[in-house]
Design an enzyme around this catalytic site. Sequence first.
Site, PDB file in Angstrom:
ATOM      1  N   ASN A  12     -54.412  -4.259  -0.745  1.00  0.00           N
ATOM      2  CA  ASN A  12     -54.270  -3.104   0.136  1.00  0.00           C
ATOM      3  C   ASN A  12     -52.871  -3.140   0.742  1.00  0.00           C
ATOM      4  O   ASN A  12     -52.552  -4.062   1.496  1.00  0.00           O
ATOM      5  CB  ASN A  12     -55.350  -3.175   1.222  1.00  0.00           C
ATOM      6  CG  ASN A  12     -55.202  -2.097   2.267  1.00  0.00           C
ATOM      7  OD1 ASN A  12     -54.472  -1.123   2.106  1.00  0.00           O
ATOM      8  ND2 ASN A  12     -55.914  -2.266   3.381  1.00  0.00           N
ATOM      9  N   LYS A  14     -51.647  -1.214   2.924  1.00  0.00           N
ATOM     10  CA  LYS A  14     -51.658  -0.760   4.317  1.00  0.00           C
ATOM     11  C   LYS A  14     -50.509   0.243   4.566  1.00  0.00           C
ATOM     12  O   LYS A  14     -50.167   1.008   3.678  1.00  0.00           O
ATOM     13  CB  LYS A  14     -51.622  -1.960   5.264  1.00  0.00           C
ATOM     14  CG  LYS A  14     -52.790  -2.924   5.015  1.00  0.00           C
ATOM     15  CD  LYS A  14     -52.956  -3.948   6.110  1.00  0.00           C
ATOM     16  CE  LYS A  14     -54.170  -4.826   5.820  1.00  0.00           C
ATOM     17  NZ  LYS A  14     -54.414  -5.791   6.926  1.00  0.00           N
ATOM     18  N   HIS A  97     -62.469  -0.136   7.000  1.00  0.00           N
ATOM     19  CA  HIS A  97     -61.629  -1.308   7.271  1.00  0.00           C
ATOM     20  C   HIS A  97     -61.622  -1.590   8.775  1.00  0.00           C
ATOM     21  O   HIS A  97     -61.656  -0.672   9.600  1.00  0.00           O
ATOM     22  CB  HIS A  97     -60.203  -1.053   6.778  1.00  0.00           C
ATOM     23  CG  HIS A  97     -59.358  -2.283   6.723  1.00  0.00           C
ATOM     24  ND1 HIS A  97     -58.777  -2.834   7.848  1.00  0.00           N
ATOM     25  CD2 HIS A  97     -58.989  -3.082   5.689  1.00  0.00           C
ATOM     26  CE1 HIS A  97     -58.094  -3.913   7.510  1.00  0.00           C
ATOM     27  NE2 HIS A  97     -58.211  -4.083   6.200  1.00  0.00           N
ATOM     28  N   GLU A  99     -59.395  -2.396  10.769  1.00  0.00           N
ATOM     29  CA  GLU A  99     -58.311  -1.748  11.514  1.00  0.00           C
ATOM     30  C   GLU A  99     -58.659  -0.302  11.823  1.00  0.00           C
ATOM     31  O   GLU A  99     -58.285   0.218  12.892  1.00  0.00           O
ATOM     32  CB  GLU A  99     -57.008  -1.847  10.713  1.00  0.00           C
ATOM     33  CG  GLU A  99     -56.494  -3.280  10.615  1.00  0.00           C
ATOM     34  CD  GLU A  99     -55.481  -3.501   9.519  1.00  0.00           C
ATOM     35  OE1 GLU A  99     -54.992  -4.637   9.405  1.00  0.00           O
ATOM     36  OE2 GLU A  99     -55.172  -2.556   8.761  1.00  0.00           O
ATOM     37  N   GLU A 169     -64.601  -8.895   5.196  1.00  0.00           N
ATOM     38  CA  GLU A 169     -63.306  -9.225   5.778  1.00  0.00           C
ATOM     39  C   GLU A 169     -63.506  -9.636   7.235  1.00  0.00           C
ATOM     40  O   GLU A 169     -63.597  -8.777   8.118  1.00  0.00           O
ATOM     41  CB  GLU A 169     -62.360  -8.018   5.703  1.00  0.00           C
ATOM     42  CG  GLU A 169     -61.835  -7.731   4.320  1.00  0.00           C
ATOM     43  CD  GLU A 169     -60.573  -6.872   4.382  1.00  0.00           C
ATOM     44  OE1 GLU A 169     -59.552  -7.290   3.840  1.00  0.00           O
ATOM     45  OE2 GLU A 169     -60.623  -5.794   5.001  1.00  0.00           O
ATOM     46  N   GLY A 175     -54.685 -10.256   8.861  1.00  0.00           N
ATOM     47  CA  GLY A 175     -53.456 -10.056   9.617  1.00  0.00           C
ATOM     48  C   GLY A 175     -52.594 -11.300   9.648  1.00  0.00           C
ATOM     49  O   GLY A 175     -52.984 -12.380   9.200  1.00  0.00           O
ATOM     50  N   SER A 216     -56.819 -13.300   4.729  1.00  0.00           N
ATOM     51  CA  SER A 216     -55.810 -14.344   4.528  1.00  0.00           C
ATOM     52  C   SER A 216     -55.957 -15.032   3.166  1.00  0.00           C
ATOM     53  O   SER A 216     -55.799 -16.243   3.042  1.00  0.00           O
ATOM     54  CB  SER A 216     -55.871 -15.385   5.659  1.00  0.00           C
ATOM     55  OG  SER A 216     -55.548 -14.796   6.909  1.00  0.00           O
TER      56      SER A 216
END
Length: 263
Positions: A12, A14, A97, A99, A169, A175, A216
């Site tokens: 992804n 982003k 997601h 976020e 996730e 991040g 990660s």
Amino acid sequence: MVNQKSIWVGTNWKMNKGPAEAVADARALAFFRPPEGVRCFLAPPATSLRDVGAVLQDSPLMVGAQNMYWEDNGAWTGEISAPMIAECGASIVVLGHSERRQHFGETDWTVNLKVRAALRHGLRPLICIGDTLDEYEFGVSQETLARQTKIALHGVSQQDLERVLVVYEPVWAIGSAGRPAEPAFVSQIHTTLRSVVQGIVGQGSSVRIPLLYGGSVSRGNIHDYVALPDVDGVLIGRAGWNPADFMDLVESVRDVVSPKVPA
């Protein structure tokens, strides 16, 4: 001898890579041929979706959008719809997601609306579920993930369930400040998720919803994750943004999907 396992590997991008950079990176990936048994995809920003889709239209790499709205059209300023995504040449869409949930008000129920809209228009939804650090530390990760999964798939037909992907996730693992989840913990979570999705599709059903892990993921741990029995692939973040790195990550799991050659 048949392949040992079939897996998904995606990345992804982003909010990175404008059209020029996205096209250049797509061209670098256009002639890449993943090992047999590995299905690859990438999700560029919406501004680059059509161009990247055009570059990769003859490639085995699939293209996905990072989000969508559940209505087909209308007065929804700033949103994009499933028909628009499909017209751009995408076949996958990332939904729910963390976020989006944290910063833009995404809920389990809006994820469900988006999942059903994506399926109506022939897109494959990649449903993101995740636990926060508090939920992880209080020991309610499994309950949280089961709820998110059940609501996201509510009302989805047996036929459409065959086109769904789910990716775990952990919010605390994604991040730049994230920490990778221990493979043993991921295995435990995915075993529970397998039971949850099996309950949704029915115990006698042959449908197997792929369960991916994201958080990660790196060159140092990708193999540990995809080798787990109930992990059907990975969604990679920044470690897969560079085309050469992405191809290297894919190649690094070749032995998981390829038959072992006798010595």
